[in-house]
Write a protein that holds these residues in place. Sequence first.
Motif, short mmCIF file in Angstrom:
data_model
loop_
_atom_site.label_atom_id
_atom_site.label_comp_id
_atom_site.label_asym_id
_atom_site.label_seq_id
_atom_site.Cartn_x
_atom_site.Cartn_y
_atom_site.Cartn_z
N PHE A 196 36.56 25.07 98.91
CA PHE A 196 37.11 26.29 98.35
C PHE A 196 38.51 26.02 97.83
O PHE A 196 39.46 25.91 98.61
CB PHE A 196 37.09 27.40 99.39
CG PHE A 196 35.70 27.69 99.91
CD1 PHE A 196 34.71 28.09 99.03
CD2 PHE A 196 35.38 27.50 101.24
CE1 PHE A 196 33.42 28.33 99.48
CE2 PHE A 196 34.09 27.75 101.69
CZ PHE A 196 33.11 28.16 100.80
N VAL A 197 38.63 25.88 96.53
CA VAL A 197 39.88 25.47 95.90
C VAL A 197 40.11 26.29 94.64
O VAL A 197 39.23 26.98 94.15
CB VAL A 197 39.86 23.96 95.54
CG1 VAL A 197 39.66 23.11 96.77
CG2 VAL A 197 38.75 23.67 94.53
N THR A 198 41.32 26.19 94.09
CA THR A 198 41.64 26.83 92.83
C THR A 198 41.73 25.83 91.69
O THR A 198 41.94 26.21 90.54
CB THR A 198 42.96 27.61 92.92
OG1 THR A 198 44.01 26.70 93.31
CG2 THR A 198 42.86 28.73 93.94
N GLY A 199 41.58 24.55 92.00
CA GLY A 199 41.62 23.52 90.97
C GLY A 199 41.48 22.15 91.60
O GLY A 199 41.54 22.00 92.83
N PRO A 200 41.26 21.12 90.78
CA PRO A 200 41.07 19.77 91.32
C PRO A 200 42.33 19.25 91.99
O PRO A 200 43.43 19.32 91.42
CB PRO A 200 40.68 18.94 90.09
CG PRO A 200 41.22 19.70 88.93
CD PRO A 200 41.15 21.14 89.31
N HIS A 201 42.18 18.72 93.19
CA HIS A 201 43.31 18.13 93.90
C HIS A 201 42.82 17.33 95.10
O HIS A 201 41.66 17.44 95.50
CB HIS A 201 44.31 19.21 94.35
CG HIS A 201 43.82 20.05 95.49
ND1 HIS A 201 43.01 21.15 95.32
CD2 HIS A 201 44.04 19.96 96.84
CE1 HIS A 201 42.75 21.71 96.48
NE2 HIS A 201 43.36 21.00 97.43
N LEU A 202 43.72 16.54 95.65
CA LEU A 202 43.49 15.84 96.92
C LEU A 202 44.29 16.54 98.00
O LEU A 202 45.49 16.76 97.85
CB LEU A 202 43.95 14.38 96.82
CG LEU A 202 44.09 13.65 98.17
CD1 LEU A 202 42.73 13.42 98.81
CD2 LEU A 202 44.85 12.34 98.00
#
Length: 291
Positions: free
Chosen positions: A106-112
């Motif tokens: 559950f994220v708002t954009g691509p990231h690590l």
Amino acid sequence: MTYSNPAPGRISSRYDLARLHPVTGEVRPHEGTDVAGPTGTPVLAVHDGVVTRSETLSPTYGRLQRVYVSDGSLETRYLHLSRRDVVVGQRVSAGDRLGLMGTSGFVTGPHLHLEIRVGGRAIDPEPWLAARGITLGVDPAPGTPIPLPTDLPEDAMRRTTHTRTKALALPLAWKTLPVNDKGHVSACTTVGRGTLVADLTLTGVPRGREVQVRAIVVESDPDGKNAKIVHRGSIVEIIGTGGSTFGQIVAPFELAKIVGRRERRVRIQALALDKGIRLVHLTTTVDHIPA
């Protein structure tokens, strides 16, 4: 021991034990640091060690992909990957590729999301790495492209955006939302997997009350009729402000191939708990990787 920067990019969220979660709106510990970058950015091992976890969690967790690497009392965790390139029990060295940055979970954009734990306790990754000569959030030199692999399913990713501006009254029941002004309700119909991001603007939601939103996968006729729900995504609660209320849902999905003339479709549903609530704007973005 040698250490490596896990990924280039910018810091989008820092270690914070009382962070407001950007998706759920809950206040809960953020026990790591987020480094944002393009989907497919290589994620590297910070230190030497053994892979103790390499897994994709259930749909309840948004099919989160994660890798853990341990070396004695030191453990690093790498979350929201789009692909994992290591297996449990594999020994890795600092700088080895563990997988690729993505949007699983559950994220708002691509990231690590990087966590560092010493003796089982989460610590702030930035000062710990800085003491070892590593600075998180360092972008490549101007004009230097981030080296992305060329053999990714993400290379075939297609982005589709739908916009609805006509106001829609929400009943006191789960209702499928039209994703555009023509009344179409299916956000995606092509076999494959992807991520649905929906940004909603509502009016009439009393302060402190909520509207519930979720993504669903339905099996239907080719024209979208006679649909039955085959998967319900996690419910996102949008809390009212008394005026214009804004909310977002981020939902990964998979659309399987169906034998015959049935199809799988991704749709958005909303449930109002109070009368007089209206959806006044909806923007739906689908990043889809065909099978």
